[in-house]
Design a protein around this motif. Structure first.
Motif, PDB file in Angstrom:
ATOM      1  N   HIS A   1      -2.093  -1.384  11.405  1.00 42.81           N
ATOM      2  CA  HIS A   1      -1.886  -2.217  10.224  1.00 42.81           C
ATOM      3  C   HIS A   1      -3.100  -3.059   9.842  1.00 42.81           C
ATOM      4  O   HIS A   1      -3.132  -3.654   8.757  1.00 42.81           O
ATOM      5  CB  HIS A   1      -0.633  -3.092  10.387  1.00 42.81           C
TER       6      HIS A   1
ATOM      7  N   HIS B   1       5.988  -5.704   1.700  1.00 40.38           N
ATOM      8  CA  HIS B   1       5.558  -5.329   3.045  1.00 40.38           C
ATOM      9  C   HIS B   1       6.793  -5.007   3.881  1.00 40.38           C
ATOM     10  O   HIS B   1       7.595  -5.884   4.190  1.00 40.38           O
ATOM     11  CB  HIS B   1       4.772  -6.518   3.642  1.00 40.38           C
TER      12      HIS B   1
ATOM     13  N   ASP C   1       8.273  -3.926   7.383  1.00 38.93           N
ATOM     14  CA  ASP C   1       7.786  -4.038   8.767  1.00 38.93           C
ATOM     15  C   ASP C   1       8.884  -4.699   9.589  1.00 38.93           C
ATOM     16  O   ASP C   1       9.675  -5.489   9.060  1.00 38.93           O
ATOM     17  CB  ASP C   1       6.519  -4.925   8.769  1.00 38.93           C
TER      18      ASP C   1
ATOM     19  N   ASP D   1       3.367  -9.937  10.766  1.00 37.14           N
ATOM     20  CA  ASP D   1       1.918  -9.667  10.679  1.00 37.14           C
ATOM     21  C   ASP D   1       1.163 -10.795   9.985  1.00 37.14           C
ATOM     22  O   ASP D   1       0.173 -10.572   9.281  1.00 37.14           O
ATOM     23  CB  ASP D   1       1.641  -8.324   9.962  1.00 37.14           C
TER      24      ASP D   1
ATOM     25  N   HIS E   1      -3.927  -5.886  14.052  1.00 41.15           N
ATOM     26  CA  HIS E   1      -2.789  -5.393  13.261  1.00 41.15           C
ATOM     27  C   HIS E   1      -1.677  -6.434  13.137  1.00 41.15           C
ATOM     28  O   HIS E   1      -0.711  -6.182  12.419  1.00 41.15           O
ATOM     29  CB  HIS E   1      -2.282  -4.058  13.828  1.00 41.15           C
TER      30      HIS E   1
ATOM     31  N   ASP F   1       4.828  -0.421   7.383  1.00 45.30           N
ATOM     32  CA  ASP F   1       4.675  -0.209   8.822  1.00 45.30           C
ATOM     33  C   ASP F   1       5.877   0.634   9.236  1.00 45.30           C
ATOM     34  O   ASP F   1       7.026   0.222   9.045  1.00 45.30           O
ATOM     35  CB  ASP F   1       4.676  -1.576   9.517  1.00 45.30           C
TER      36      ASP F   1
END
Ligand code: MN
Ligand code: MN
Length: 319
Positions: free
Chosen positions: A125, A146, A148, A152, A164, A239
């Motif tokens: 990432h 995003h 995930d 992050d 990442h 992700d």
């Protein structure tokens, strides 16, 4: 454009034959021009747990062989609506993260010339930061969706600012994304501290938790995402660990209780009228895969992005 070069013909050469490009598309050097590109970014020096995402691009290409010309869910022909190409891989330094990020940014900047959309196949990432730098240079500060398990938005890890686990904090600090238009979706799992969530909120993000799916369903998630991003130029980062390990075992930091591939494909398709200027699919680490489960999910997600981008680019070039 009626001189578009599409996929190798599956009626003449079986889908499992020949060299792997994404969806058996032409390479960028095989055609005079392109509207949409797919590019591999084989970089995984920024991971904090299981490595191996540097092999993601080749595994996703291999898994993309079965993608066919017509997308019934979006009623589109992504490889005929516009010229889509496989731009190969961006070579980047496996030992020097800042240098690799510069190389990734430059590679993407070239592919985005004229504002053309790009789908990046990671890689870990970390690559989202140079991708956002490149995309925002062309389009200004971007809305960000995003997907995930993880936020992050850590500050540093073992003193390192670029990993990442940090790209979206850096992107917020650098003004690459719009604080009023950015959202994380699919968040779950254990954290170091509740402060992680408070820090994230102070950076301007809204969080849609994985457990929210039980309460408001896919349609509710779609409505929350749309309300957040509006009509701003949009970057979408996936992700693959946003999917449950049942649907994506091959990733570096798996967390239980994630989305199904059907849910995620549905949310991505709901962005069909948004102006997606770039997207990435990251953290596919093929050494942990079984029967290419994860790579197939990633290839199909890329297909939905390409379908959306291609329809918009085709519309632009013919009107
Ligand atoms: Mn993650
Ligand atoms: Mn991530």
């Amino acid at each position: 454009m009626n001189d578009i070069v599409g996929q190798a013909d599956g009626q003449k050469s079986p889908r499992y034959a020949g060299l792997s490009t994404f969806a058996r598309l032409p390479r960028i050097e095989d055609v005079p021009n392109y509207d949409v590109s797919v590019v591999g970014i084989p970089f995984d020096a920024g991971v904090t747990f299981r490595p191996g995402a540097r092999f993601g691009p080749s595994a996703i290409r291999e898994a993309s062989r079965l993608l066919r010309p017509y997308n019934p869910a979006l009623d589109s022909r992504p490889f005929a609506d516009a010229q889509v190409v496989d731009a190969g891989d961006i070579p980047c330094n496996p030992f020097d993260i800042p240098q690799a990020m510069d190389e990734i940014q430059q590679g993407l900047d070239g592919l985005m010339a004229g504002g053309r959309p790009v789908v990046s196949l990671g890689g870990d990432h970390t690559i989202a930061l140079p991708a956002l730098r490149a995309a925002s240079a062309h389009h200004g500060p971007l809305a960000l969706v995003h997907f995930d398990a993880h936020l992050d938005t850590w500050d540093t890890y073992f003193g390192a600012p670029y990993t990442h686990g940090t790209p979206f904090r850096r992107a917020s600090e650098e003004g690459l994304i719009r604080k009023d238009r950015s959202v994380h979706a699919g968040i779950r799992g254990s954290l170091y501290d509740q402060k992680d969530l408070l820090d994230d909120e102070s950076l301007g993000f809204t969080v849609i938790n994985a457990r929210d799916f039980d309460r408001i369903g896919t349609q509710g998630i779609v409505e929350r995402v749309q309300a957040r991003v509006g009509d701003a130029p949009l970057y979408v980062s996936i992700d693959i660990d946003v999917l449950d390990p049942a649907f994506a075992p091959a990733t570096g930091t798996p967390e239980s209780g994630g989305m199904t591939s059907r849910e995620l494909l549905g949310v991505i398709r709901s962005l069909r009228d948004n102006c997606i200027v770039a997207a990435d699919i990251v953290e596919v680490s093929p050494a942990y895969d079984h029967a290419a489960i994860t790579a197939v999910a990633a290839a199909n997600l890329a297909y939905e992005f390409i379908s959306i981008m291609s329809a918009q680019q085709g519309h632009r070039s013919t009107h």
